[in-house]
Design a protein around this motif. Sequence first.
Motif, PDB file in Angstrom:
ATOM      1  N   ALA A 289     -15.495 -51.787 -32.036  1.00  0.00           N
ATOM      2  CA  ALA A 289     -16.142 -52.746 -32.930  1.00  0.00           C
ATOM      3  C   ALA A 289     -16.307 -52.215 -34.337  1.00  0.00           C
ATOM      4  N   HIS A 290     -16.615 -50.919 -34.476  1.00  0.00           N
ATOM      5  CA  HIS A 290     -17.004 -50.397 -35.795  1.00  0.00           C
ATOM      6  C   HIS A 290     -16.648 -48.924 -35.917  1.00  0.00           C
ATOM      7  N   ALA A 291     -15.374 -48.602 -35.757  1.00  0.00           N
ATOM      8  CA  ALA A 291     -14.948 -47.208 -35.856  1.00  0.00           C
ATOM      9  C   ALA A 291     -15.413 -46.605 -37.174  1.00  0.00           C
ATOM     10  N   VAL A 292     -16.077 -45.449 -37.080  1.00  0.00           N
ATOM     11  CA  VAL A 292     -16.719 -44.828 -38.228  1.00  0.00           C
ATOM     12  C   VAL A 292     -16.207 -43.406 -38.375  1.00  0.00           C
ATOM     13  N   THR A 293     -16.105 -42.919 -39.610  1.00  0.00           N
ATOM     14  CA  THR A 293     -15.730 -41.516 -39.808  1.00  0.00           C
ATOM     15  C   THR A 293     -16.855 -40.617 -39.293  1.00  0.00           C
ATOM     16  N   PRO A 294     -16.565 -39.352 -39.016  1.00  0.00           N
ATOM     17  CA  PRO A 294     -17.611 -38.457 -38.469  1.00  0.00           C
ATOM     18  C   PRO A 294     -18.545 -37.881 -39.524  1.00  0.00           C
ATOM     19  N   ASP A 295     -18.506 -38.381 -40.754  1.00  0.00           N
ATOM     20  CA  ASP A 295     -19.235 -37.743 -41.846  1.00  0.00           C
ATOM     21  C   ASP A 295     -20.748 -37.854 -41.728  1.00  0.00           C
ATOM     22  N   LEU A 296     -21.255 -38.846 -41.009  1.00  0.00           N
ATOM     23  CA  LEU A 296     -22.688 -38.942 -40.741  1.00  0.00           C
ATOM     24  C   LEU A 296     -23.023 -38.549 -39.307  1.00  0.00           C
ATOM     25  N   ALA A 297     -22.010 -38.118 -38.542  1.00  0.00           N
ATOM     26  CA  ALA A 297     -22.192 -37.752 -37.131  1.00  0.00           C
ATOM     27  C   ALA A 297     -22.852 -38.887 -36.356  1.00  0.00           C
ATOM     28  N   GLN A 298     -22.377 -40.136 -36.598  1.00  0.00           N
ATOM     29  CA  GLN A 298     -23.004 -41.292 -35.979  1.00  0.00           C
ATOM     30  C   GLN A 298     -22.082 -42.084 -35.052  1.00  0.00           C
ATOM     31  N   GLY A 299     -20.866 -41.621 -34.810  1.00  0.00           N
ATOM     32  CA  GLY A 299     -19.956 -42.386 -33.956  1.00  0.00           C
ATOM     33  C   GLY A 299     -20.499 -42.601 -32.556  1.00  0.00           C
ATOM     34  N   ALA A 300     -20.749 -41.513 -31.832  1.00  0.00           N
ATOM     35  CA  ALA A 300     -21.304 -41.622 -30.480  1.00  0.00           C
ATOM     36  C   ALA A 300     -22.721 -42.172 -30.507  1.00  0.00           C
ATOM     37  N   CYS A 301     -23.473 -41.831 -31.553  1.00  0.00           N
ATOM     38  CA  CYS A 301     -24.861 -42.315 -31.661  1.00  0.00           C
ATOM     39  C   CYS A 301     -24.897 -43.834 -31.712  1.00  0.00           C
TER      40      CYS A 301
END
Length: 397
Positions: A289-301
């Motif tokens: 739904a919302h693939a995010v870069t790991p720069d905020l370390a929020q993907g799995a979160c």
Amino acid sequence: MDRTAVVIGGGVGGLATALALTRTGWKVALFEQAQEIRALGAGITLAPNAVRAIDWLGLGGELRATGVIQGGAGLRTSSGHWLMRTHIEELKRRFGVPGFALHRTDLITMLTKALPENVISTGHRVTDVNAAEGTVSYTGPQGPRTVTADLVVASDGLHSRSREKLFPGHPAPAYANYITWRGVVPEEKVSGLRLGSLTESWGRGRRFGIAPLVDGRVYWYATLGLPEGSLPEATLEELADCFRGWHEPIPHLLASTPPESLLRHDIYSLTTPLPTYVAGSVALLGDAAHAVTPDLAQGACQALEDAVTLAETLDREPDVRAALKAYDMVRRPRTQRLVRVSAQAGRLAQAHRPVTAFLRDALAWVVPTPLYMRIITETLSWRPAPGSRPTRPIGPG
């Protein structure tokens, strides 16, 4: 009679969703195309918002036994000069719980073991999703099959086939203009090193992050701003050349990493936002739904937040399609904002021009820690809905 759900994908988001739905009374089938559930990755950090989601799922004790508290964090230059430091006491005071670092395999194992034995079906490749009819077609050990469910949750990752089926023609995830390598150093190779919490060091067009794990191992990641597909076979020695002259323990960690643990990934995010995360009785979740870069370390979160929010909403609202609309209204604004903010943070952190990198470092140096904590408060303050609790006991079966 139990309501039925099919979950597509056996990553963090899919497993958490299957567990959350099981705990709230659903009969769940999870289809994973691989022959076994396994973690692709090295370490993972879970911020306080994800820790609350894990607590809601009933796995807080396992997390605290498996992870290393990561309440503090710091930014450094390539020479080792500190640009910013936060402390565990401040994070716990502001958010109530710290963050944790653990091996991704441990998180996957934790979620998998909490599910009933008959939930996960591996070797099942989904070939079609029909939102109007609530059907999922797949190829498994017995050949092609189609099943119908009250709810379908597509959590099949960055390059989601389900997203392509539901939103044909929607732009694919975009390359973020950098590559990440990850590795884990064994305990015996780092004994004697004094490592605290998560740190990230910045150079021009490159970064290096370090996080201790609970068993004495150390997880690290390194980024290089390069064209997509560059250095597909880069060795640890070549990476070490890219970070030559950086502060310790970076050279030591690269020299001590087993070659078989080295992972390489081009980084992408879904920069063109979806118009909705739901279609009929189907919900998209996590990177699908919302693939995010790991720069905020929020993907799995964010995938964990999705899973808990979806289960909570379905528990309150018996009509599946109405519940999915409510899920979409809650999750889409938050996650799409984080996709944008994470991409912006990545572009700043990857600055490679001398002037831009200097201004980036100067900004990090002058921003006081309390202001930084206020900036991240909106992201880390998420919590499950008041009073919501899983209705079924913890533990498989």
